[in-house]
Design a protein around this motif. Structure first.
Motif, PDB file in Angstrom:
ATOM      1  N   ASP A 172       0.812  -1.223   0.000  1.00 53.55           N
ATOM      2  CA  ASP A 172       0.000   0.000   0.000  1.00 53.55           C
ATOM      3  C   ASP A 172       0.845   1.273   0.000  1.00 53.55           C
ATOM      4  OD1 ASP A 172       1.001  -0.107   2.574  1.00 53.55           O
ATOM      5  OD2 ASP A 172      -0.961  -0.110   3.568  1.00 53.55           O
ATOM      6  N   GLU A 173       2.154   1.119  -0.008  1.00 51.39           N
ATOM      7  CA  GLU A 173       3.061   2.260  -0.136  1.00 51.39           C
ATOM      8  C   GLU A 173       4.161   1.873  -1.119  1.00 51.39           C
ATOM      9  OE1 GLU A 173       4.611   3.609   3.589  1.00 51.39           O
ATOM     10  OE2 GLU A 173       2.624   3.819   4.501  1.00 51.39           O
ATOM     11  N   HIS A 174       4.730   2.871  -1.785  1.00 49.91           N
ATOM     12  CA  HIS A 174       5.702   2.610  -2.836  1.00 49.91           C
ATOM     13  C   HIS A 174       6.998   3.367  -2.561  1.00 49.91           C
ATOM     14  CE1 HIS A 174       2.474   0.550  -4.813  1.00 49.91           C
ATOM     15  NE2 HIS A 174       1.706   1.610  -4.601  1.00 49.91           N
ATOM     16  N   LYS A 175       8.037   2.971  -3.275  1.00 49.03           N
ATOM     17  CA  LYS A 175       9.340   3.603  -3.082  1.00 49.03           C
ATOM     18  C   LYS A 175       9.221   5.127  -3.128  1.00 49.03           C
ATOM     19  CE  LYS A 175      10.903   1.164  -6.568  1.00 49.03           C
ATOM     20  NZ  LYS A 175      11.772   0.547  -7.606  1.00 49.03           N
ATOM     21  N   PRO A 176       9.877   5.837  -2.220  1.00 52.62           N
ATOM     22  CA  PRO A 176      10.969   5.415  -1.336  1.00 52.62           C
ATOM     23  C   PRO A 176      10.559   4.730  -0.036  1.00 52.62           C
ATOM     24  CG  PRO A 176      10.594   7.752  -1.042  1.00 52.62           C
ATOM     25  CD  PRO A 176       9.679   7.306  -2.165  1.00 52.62           C
ATOM     26  N   SER A 177       9.282   4.418   0.151  1.00 51.11           N
ATOM     27  CA  SER A 177       8.894   3.605   1.300  1.00 51.11           C
ATOM     28  C   SER A 177       9.645   2.280   1.251  1.00 51.11           C
ATOM     29  CB  SER A 177       7.384   3.334   1.270  1.00 51.11           C
ATOM     30  OG  SER A 177       7.040   2.318   2.190  1.00 51.11           O
ATOM     31  N   PRO A 178      10.018   1.731   2.385  1.00 55.63           N
ATOM     32  CA  PRO A 178      10.694   0.433   2.394  1.00 55.63           C
ATOM     33  C   PRO A 178       9.760  -0.743   2.186  1.00 55.63           C
ATOM     34  CG  PRO A 178      10.373   1.185   4.644  1.00 55.63           C
ATOM     35  CD  PRO A 178       9.921   2.315   3.747  1.00 55.63           C
ATOM     36  N   LYS A 179       8.439  -0.508   2.187  1.00 56.07           N
ATOM     37  CA  LYS A 179       7.494  -1.628   2.185  1.00 56.07           C
ATOM     38  C   LYS A 179       7.673  -2.613   1.026  1.00 56.07           C
ATOM     39  CE  LYS A 179       3.684   0.070   5.041  1.00 56.07           C
ATOM     40  NZ  LYS A 179       2.225   0.304   5.109  1.00 56.07           N
ATOM     41  N   PRO A 180       7.874  -2.153  -0.225  1.00 64.77           N
ATOM     42  CA  PRO A 180       8.051  -3.150  -1.295  1.00 64.77           C
ATOM     43  C   PRO A 180       9.283  -4.028  -1.082  1.00 64.77           C
ATOM     44  CG  PRO A 180       7.578  -0.978  -2.205  1.00 64.77           C
ATOM     45  CD  PRO A 180       7.861  -0.780  -0.751  1.00 64.77           C
ATOM     46  N   LEU A 181      10.364  -3.423  -0.644  1.00 67.05           N
ATOM     47  CA  LEU A 181      11.603  -4.164  -0.438  1.00 67.05           C
ATOM     48  C   LEU A 181      11.460  -5.138   0.726  1.00 67.05           C
ATOM     49  CD1 LEU A 181      12.338  -1.596  -2.111  1.00 67.05           C
ATOM     50  CD2 LEU A 181      14.593  -1.697  -1.029  1.00 67.05           C
ATOM     51  N   LEU A 182      10.832  -4.687   1.794  1.00 65.05           N
ATOM     52  CA  LEU A 182      10.642  -5.565   2.952  1.00 65.05           C
ATOM     53  C   LEU A 182       9.697  -6.711   2.629  1.00 65.05           C
ATOM     54  CD1 LEU A 182      10.452  -2.894   5.801  1.00 65.05           C
ATOM     55  CD2 LEU A 182      12.376  -4.394   5.237  1.00 65.05           C
ATOM     56  N   ALA A 183       8.709  -6.455   1.772  1.00 65.38           N
ATOM     57  CA  ALA A 183       7.814  -7.533   1.353  1.00 65.38           C
ATOM     58  C   ALA A 183       8.577  -8.593   0.565  1.00 65.38           C
ATOM     59  CB  ALA A 183       6.666  -6.968   0.521  1.00 65.38           C
ATOM     60  N   ALA A 184       9.493  -8.146  -0.288  1.00 66.74           N
ATOM     61  CA  ALA A 184      10.315  -9.095  -1.040  1.00 66.74           C
ATOM     62  C   ALA A 184      11.198  -9.908  -0.106  1.00 66.74           C
ATOM     63  CB  ALA A 184      11.157  -8.358  -2.071  1.00 66.74           C
ATOM     64  N   LEU A 185      11.792  -9.247   0.873  1.00 68.07           N
ATOM     65  CA  LEU A 185      12.642  -9.958   1.832  1.00 68.07           C
ATOM     66  C   LEU A 185      11.836 -10.962   2.638  1.00 68.07           C
ATOM     67  CD1 LEU A 185      15.036  -7.198   3.237  1.00 68.07           C
ATOM     68  CD2 LEU A 185      15.379  -8.769   1.317  1.00 68.07           C
ATOM     69  N   ASP A 186      10.640 -10.575   3.021  1.00 70.21           N
ATOM     70  CA  ASP A 186       9.791 -11.493   3.779  1.00 70.21           C
ATOM     71  C   ASP A 186       9.484 -12.744   2.959  1.00 70.21           C
ATOM     72  OD1 ASP A 186       8.053 -12.026   6.153  1.00 70.21           O
ATOM     73  OD2 ASP A 186       6.475 -11.941   4.652  1.00 70.21           O
ATOM     74  N   ALA A 187       9.193 -12.559   1.677  1.00 69.75           N
ATOM     75  CA  ALA A 187       8.902 -13.700   0.809  1.00 69.75           C
ATOM     76  C   ALA A 187      10.130 -14.578   0.601  1.00 69.75           C
ATOM     77  CB  ALA A 187       8.375 -13.214  -0.529  1.00 69.75           C
ATOM     78  N   LEU A 188      11.306 -13.969   0.645  1.00 66.44           N
ATOM     79  CA  LEU A 188      12.547 -14.725   0.480  1.00 66.44           C
ATOM     80  C   LEU A 188      13.036 -15.340   1.791  1.00 66.44           C
ATOM     81  CD1 LEU A 188      14.496 -12.249  -1.836  1.00 66.44           C
ATOM     82  CD2 LEU A 188      13.703 -14.528  -2.482  1.00 66.44           C
ATOM     83  N   GLY A 189      12.427 -14.956   2.903  1.00 69.43           N
ATOM     84  CA  GLY A 189      12.923 -15.399   4.202  1.00 69.43           C
ATOM     85  C   GLY A 189      14.266 -14.789   4.543  1.00 69.43           C
ATOM     86  N   ALA A 190      14.449 -13.527   4.147  1.00 72.29           N
ATOM     87  CA  ALA A 190      15.745 -12.861   4.272  1.00 72.29           C
ATOM     88  C   ALA A 190      15.692 -11.717   5.277  1.00 72.29           C
ATOM     89  CB  ALA A 190      16.181 -12.322   2.914  1.00 72.29           C
ATOM     90  N   ARG A 191      16.860 -11.357   5.791  1.00 74.84           N
ATOM     91  CA  ARG A 191      17.006 -10.217   6.682  1.00 74.84           C
ATOM     92  C   ARG A 191      17.615  -9.044   5.911  1.00 74.84           C
ATOM     93  NH1 ARG A 191      20.555 -12.088  11.620  1.00 74.84           N
ATOM     94  NH2 ARG A 191      21.982 -12.460   9.851  1.00 74.84           N
ATOM     95  N   PRO A 192      17.231  -7.815   6.230  1.00 72.87           N
ATOM     96  CA  PRO A 192      17.793  -6.670   5.516  1.00 72.87           C
ATOM     97  C   PRO A 192      19.313  -6.621   5.533  1.00 72.87           C
ATOM     98  CG  PRO A 192      15.898  -5.976   6.812  1.00 72.87           C
ATOM     99  CD  PRO A 192      16.174  -7.398   7.193  1.00 72.87           C
ATOM    100  N   GLU A 193      19.903  -6.951   6.665  1.00 77.25           N
ATOM    101  CA  GLU A 193      21.356  -6.856   6.787  1.00 77.25           C
ATOM    102  C   GLU A 193      22.095  -7.886   5.940  1.00 77.25           C
ATOM    103  OE1 GLU A 193      19.890  -8.831  10.696  1.00 77.25           O
ATOM    104  OE2 GLU A 193      19.154  -7.363   9.216  1.00 77.25           O
TER     105      GLU A 193
END
Length: 218
Positions: free
Chosen positions: A139-160
């Motif tokens: 529901d928010e788009h770049k520069p919001s982090p939400k799209p990137l965090l959603a991708a990481l969640d689907a990958l089972g990944a941590r930002p770091e």
């Protein structure tokens, strides 16, 4: 090739990064503005919108005519996608080498689902991208982090443990907001000054440079 990739998870922007859609996008905007408003728009400003929400950019340009502009854009875009979408030299090979090295790949884009999937299919990358976060995924788009965090969640990944690769300042801002490393490429829509101002960790001018950034020297 390095046996240990620098990041185990790589999330890519789509337009201007993985797939050469810039000419298609600019032409689609110009068709829509000419059709609805009777004149073209400044190309530099159009290019600065790439990476952000399409309808959001149109609402900035003409709030009262945004829906008409959107309809004209999407119909022309769909009719001309196959003709104008192209590969970037070396990028497909790099993506496949990342996968072969055990890197998990995702895409986080402001593009709508169907054209995003179509672009990946046209350049032959749809089979190696297991995660696609598109305009309607969040529901928010770049520069919001939400799209990137959603991708990481689907990958089972941590930002770091992850990096976002994009061609625009908004991509680097989104990466920073998500707590991810940001790697910029210069073959898309972003200007060198805007990219530099967004302070990416690394800036790459060729696919070979991006390969070295992600996989180490070949």
């Amino acid at each position: 090739m390095s046996s240990t990739p620098r990041w185990p998870h790589v999330v890519f922007d789509l337009d201007g990064t993985l797939v050469d859609t810039i000419a298609l996008i600019v032409a689609s905007y110009q068709h829509a503005f000419t059709t609805v408003l009777g004149h073209e728009w400044d190309e530099a400003e159009i290019r600065s919108w790439i990476g952000q929400s399409l309808i959001g950019a149109m609402r900035q340009a003409s709030p009262e005519k945004a829906d008409e502009i959107f309809a004209a854009y999407t119909s022309w875009n769909e009719e001309n996608t196959e003709r104008l979408v192209a590969q970037y030299p070396g990028v497909n090979e790099l993506v496949r080498d990342l996968v072969a090295a055990g890197v998990r790949i995702g895409v986080a884009t402001s593009k709508r689902a169907e054209p995003a999937q179509r672009a990946l299919q046209l350049v032959g990358l749809d089979d190696v991208v297991p995660v696609l976060v598109h305009h309607d995924s969040v529901d928010e788009h770049k520069p919001s982090p939400k799209p990137l965090l959603a991708a990481l969640d689907a990958l089972g990944a941590r930002p770091e443990d992850s990096v976002y690769v994009g061609d625009a300042a908004v991509d680097m801002l989104a990466a920073r907001n998500a707590g991810m490393a940001g790697v910029a490429v210069t073959w898309g829509a972003g200007t060198p000054d805007a990219i530099a101002d967004a302070k990416p960790l690394i800036t790459c001018t060729t696919a070979d440079e991006l390969r070295s950034a992600l996989l180490g020297p070949s």
